[in-house]
Design an enzyme around this catalytic site. Structure first.
Site: not given
Ligand code: ADP
Length: 448
Positions: A206-207, A280, A296, A342
């Site tokens: 779900k987004y 996370e 890491r 950054r």
């Molecule tokens: P990566 O491993 O490529 O860093 P992540 O799973 O940590 O990817 O997700 C990176 C970013 O993507 C999150 O910090 C958030 O901003 C966005 N994101 C990931 N999943 C969702 C979700 N289900 N709904 C909204 N945003 C998401």
């Protein structure tokens, strides 16, 4: 304690690792591509070995070259840093097979956590809520998966996000708003995942519209001791790339922190996790959802160092070389507020002038020096400005003045944009999520 360690990385993280090693009495061997021969990490290390031409695929990602360099220079361990091979289980395994220590968790643990679908199931076992979503889908496989995906997505409700199980670094994700776009996007995501991560498996979540990105810093010694150095908020992101991080998070209350910790600690303990790691979460109001584990050290680790007073790289090396942990997990003492900006380069070039801010509570982690070259081949991040204050307003004021003092000439940078974000009322208020940058982008980027 080990006597010599090879750093399989470059840039600011290589410099950061050298600094802790020096303090620990460990000699360092740097590796470099021909584009980095005059780089700061090469100058600061006790010894340096050229591992290939500029493209990272031919230098920093050449597993055998790196291991040969370590063996020939008498190293006992390899630190992979961040990015490059830092979460590559095969590299960790090759390192170990040569009798060297890999500064990171066991290769099997890297593999398990590196697969986001397996990581989600693991987190659920520990009572951690995960973002509503599906299991693994294989778009390259049988046609029934597309139908299955459509049914699952309909249940979740749109928008949804398609992710590569093996993805990372903010890549391999596709947001889909309408049911009719789903099948096509799953197909493309599968191809992209196969091409980028050599694994075409994807899944759907779900987004969430504007969640916070919150993560816990973990240090574990592999024998059951797990310390949590508080959380970081990394919600200020442009296209899923983090720009500003802080600790603590302005959106996390004590009870949420406790609930996250209660699930995370037994998970890392039972995995016999060794070294530094991050778990996370996405946070929406009072709810939090597990997202993934990064096996890491992370770019934004200095904010946790400031509020905890702990040298994370030192603890990571101690944990992975079988030395006792210096931390008492029960006595972690978190104080004050820390923010990191950054500093990214907009182009490659030569640094003609550099003025580094100083004074109380200010730290600049970078590989820059006056006259050095920023090569075009690698990540655009050239440094990290980190401040510490007694509370958030204090840290904000310090960051503002430190950004004002920081002067980098010769290449375009995002210093002015960082100043604008820092002074934006939305950021100042502490009430923002991962969509914040997109909402203010025009204002922030109207000038360089
Ligand atoms: P990566 O491993 O490529 O860093 P992540 O799973 O940590 O990817 O997700 C990176 C970013 O993507 C999150 O910090 C958030 O901003 C966005 N994101 C990931 N999943 C969702 C979700 N289900 N709904 C909204 N945003 C998401």
């Amino acid at each position: 304690m080990i006597k010599r360690l090879l750093i399989a990385n470059r840039g600011e993280i290589a410099v950061r690792i050298i600094r802790s090693c020096r303090e620990m009495g460990i000699e360092t061997v740097a590796v470099y591509s021909t584009a980095d021969k005059d780089s700061l990490h090469v100058r600061l290390a006790n010894k340096a070995v050229c591992v290939g031409p500029p493209p990272s695929a031919k230098s920093y990602l050449r597993k055998e070259n790196l291991i040969m360099a370590a063996l020939h220079s008498g190293c006992e361990a390899i630190h992979p840093g961040v990015g490059f091979l830092s979460e590559n289980a095969e590299f960790a395994r090759l390192v170990r097979n040569q009798g060297l220590i890999f500064i990171g968790p066991d290769p099997q643990i890297i593999e398990l956590l590196g697969d986001k679908v397996i990581a989600r199931t693991t987190a659920e076992k520990y009572g951690l809520p995960v973002t509503p979503g599906t299991g693994a889908l294989n778009p390259g496989g049988a046609g029934k998966d597309a139908g299955e995906a459509e049914k699952s997505a309909a249940k979740l409700g749109f928008p949804v996000i398609i992710k590569a199980a093996a993805g990372g670094g903010g890549r391999g994700m596709r947001i889909v708003h309408k049911p009719q776009d789903l099948a096509e996007n799953i197909r493309i995501a599968g191809y992209e995942a196969e091409a980028n991560f050599a694994d075409g498996t994807v899944f759907i979540e779900k987004y969430l519209e504007n969640p916070r990105h919150v993560e816990l810093q973990i240090i574990a010694d592999g024998t059951g001791k797990v310390a949590v150095l508080g959380e970081r908020d990394c919600s200020v992101q442009k296209k899923h790339q983090k720009l500003i991080e802080e600790s603590p998070s302005p959106g996390v209350k004590d009870d949420m922190r406790r609930a996250m910790t209660a699930g995370a600690v037994p998970l890392f303990r039972d995995l016999k996790y060794q070294g530094a790691g991050t778990i996370e979460f996405l946070v929406e109001k009072d709810a939090f959802y597990f997202m993934e584990v990064n096996a890491r050290v992370q770019v934004e680790h200095p904010v946790s160092e400031f509020v905890s007073g702990v040298d994370i790289i030192r603890q990571q090396i101690l944990a992975c070389t079988g030395n006792p942990m210096e931390l008492d997990p029960e006595a972690v003492d978190l104080r004050g507020w820390s923010i990191e900006c950054r500093i990214n380069a907009g182009a490659s070039g030569k640094i003609s002038r550099l003025e580094i801010p100083g004074g109380p509570g200010v730290r600049f982690d970078s590989f820059l020096y006056t006259g050095c070259s920023v090569p075009p081949h690698y990540d655009s991040m050239v440094g990290k400005l980190i401040v510490y204050g007694k509370d958030r307003p204090h840290a904000l004021a310090r960051m503002d003045r430190a950004l004002e003092e920081l002067c980098i000439e010769g290449i375009p940078t995002n210093i002015n944009r960082q100043k604008r974000i820092l002074n934006h009322p939305g950021f100042r208020s502490g009430r923002f999520g991962t969509s914040f940058y997109e909402e203010v982008q025009e204002e922030i980027e109207k000038e360089p």
